[in-house]
Design an enzyme around this catalytic site. Structure first.
Site, PDB file in Angstrom:
ATOM      1  N   HIS A 144     -11.266  27.136  -0.523  1.00  9.76           N
ATOM      2  CA  HIS A 144     -11.677  25.944   0.226  1.00  9.76           C
ATOM      3  C   HIS A 144     -10.766  24.728   0.067  1.00  9.76           C
ATOM      4  O   HIS A 144     -10.537  23.990   1.025  1.00  9.76           O
ATOM      5  CB  HIS A 144     -13.088  25.528  -0.204  1.00  9.76           C
ATOM      6  CG  HIS A 144     -14.181  26.343   0.379  1.00  9.76           C
ATOM      7  ND1 HIS A 144     -14.582  26.228   1.698  1.00  9.76           N
ATOM      8  CD2 HIS A 144     -14.972  27.296  -0.168  1.00  9.76           C
ATOM      9  CE1 HIS A 144     -15.577  27.075   1.933  1.00  9.76           C
ATOM     10  NE2 HIS A 144     -15.832  27.732   0.822  1.00  9.76           N
ATOM     11  N   GLU A 175     -15.923  28.997   6.574  1.00 12.35           N
ATOM     12  CA  GLU A 175     -15.875  30.221   5.785  1.00 12.35           C
ATOM     13  C   GLU A 175     -15.064  31.343   6.456  1.00 12.35           C
ATOM     14  O   GLU A 175     -14.274  32.016   5.803  1.00 12.35           O
ATOM     15  CB  GLU A 175     -17.286  30.728   5.479  1.00 12.35           C
ATOM     16  CG  GLU A 175     -18.060  29.874   4.494  1.00 12.35           C
ATOM     17  CD  GLU A 175     -17.549  29.978   3.064  1.00 12.35           C
ATOM     18  OE1 GLU A 175     -16.616  30.764   2.800  1.00 12.35           O
ATOM     19  OE2 GLU A 175     -18.073  29.255   2.201  1.00 12.35           O
TER      20      GLU A 175
END
Length: 297
Positions: free
Chosen positions: A138, A178
């Site tokens: 991330h 994601e």
């Protein structure tokens, strides 16, 4: 972005001091040789695998914040570099945190990162996000100003949302942050990866870009909000954005406008994860090979 789990309870039981916002001090003294070796192995493997497959902003961001080390990075040092780039910082957490707290962190330009590392026998599959998924997957893109602003806008839009609208937020996050792909005509397959769930996974890195099985559809906000997804297998469908500017519009003003009156979207029966609609802009239609018939969430 889900409620506390058994793994999270395990972390609480370990005696770490957890604040009301679920943050902790990174317990660097608890990392053993195996933890550092797993980080090093995963980093080197994924870095090599992602060459030519992940977007340039991700590859450059990972180096910019200092993830290219042979040990679990210092969260404080990563935060210092990230703050200088876009005003974000990372905070250590025991594991998955409740949605409301997660949104509050994002709305204040803080990204929660799980502190613990997976074990050596879990290199290719892990049920819950660990430090490698959160930090490697991330955080590099938070060095990109437009992407960083998009995540901030998402957190602000999600604050105070009705409970019944949480599935809409989950679908949007899942199919973009994601498991998102981005158009890139220069890439061998016409797309590159930016989603954290893909870049942190050896299998899904290859599958998302090169496999003929999944659908790859042009991103459309309302379509995404009405589409279920998979948590137990590779994705049946990937939505492809044109740019981070498009993502900023979707995660900010786009979702905020839908959340102002979510009744219409909530009332509609969601599409299955593998559906292809007449209204879709199809980049590649999947062969459906290996798909399971049930299990969408």
């Amino acid at each position: 972005m889900v409620a506390a789990t058994a793994k999270l309870q395990e972390q609480f039981d370990a005696g770490l001091t957890t604040r009301p916002d679920f943050t902790i001090d990174q317990p660097r003294e608890r990392y053993g040789a195996a933890d550092h070796a797993v980080w090093d192995q995963l980093y080197r493997r994924q870095r090599a695998l992602l060459e030519g497959r992940a977007c340039d902003a991700f590859m450059e961001g990972a180096l910019r914040i200092g993830l290219n080390v042979a040990h679990v990075p210092s969260f404080a040092q990563v935060s210092e570099r990230l703050m200088a780039a876009t005003g974000w910082r990372i905070v250590a957490v025991p594991g998955l945190v409740p949605e409301r707290i997660f949104f509050e962190h994002l709305a204040n330009r803080r990204f929660p990162v799980t502190w613990w590392m997976r074990s050596p026998d879990q290199l290719d599959y892990l049920e819950e996000p660990d430090c490698f998924h959160d930090l490697f997957g991330h955080v590099p893109l938070l060095t990109d100003p437009t992407f960083a602003d998009a995540i901030h806008a998402y957190g602000r839009a999600a604050l105070g949302v009705e409970e019944r609208a949480l599935p809409l937020l989950a679908r949007l996050y899942w199919y973009t942050v994601e498991f998102g792909l981005m158009r890139d005509p220069s890439a061998p397959y016409g797309v590159k990866i930016y989603g954290a769930g893909i870049v942190s996974s050896k299998g899904e890195t290859l599958y998302s870009v090169e496999s003929a099985a999944p659908n790859r559809l042009a991103f459309d906000l309302d379509r995404v909000l009405r589409t279920r997804y998979r948590i137990d297998t590779f994705q049946k469908t990937y939505f492809v954005i044109d740019s981070f500017a498009q993502l900023f519009d979707a995660l900010g003003a786009g979702i905020a406008s839908r959340l102002a009156d979510p009744a219409a979207l909530i009332a509609v029966q969601p599409h299955a994860a593998g559906d292809v609609l007449q209204s879709d802009t199809i980049i590649t239609r999947g062969t459906r090979e290996g798909w399971l018939d049930d299990g969408d969430v």
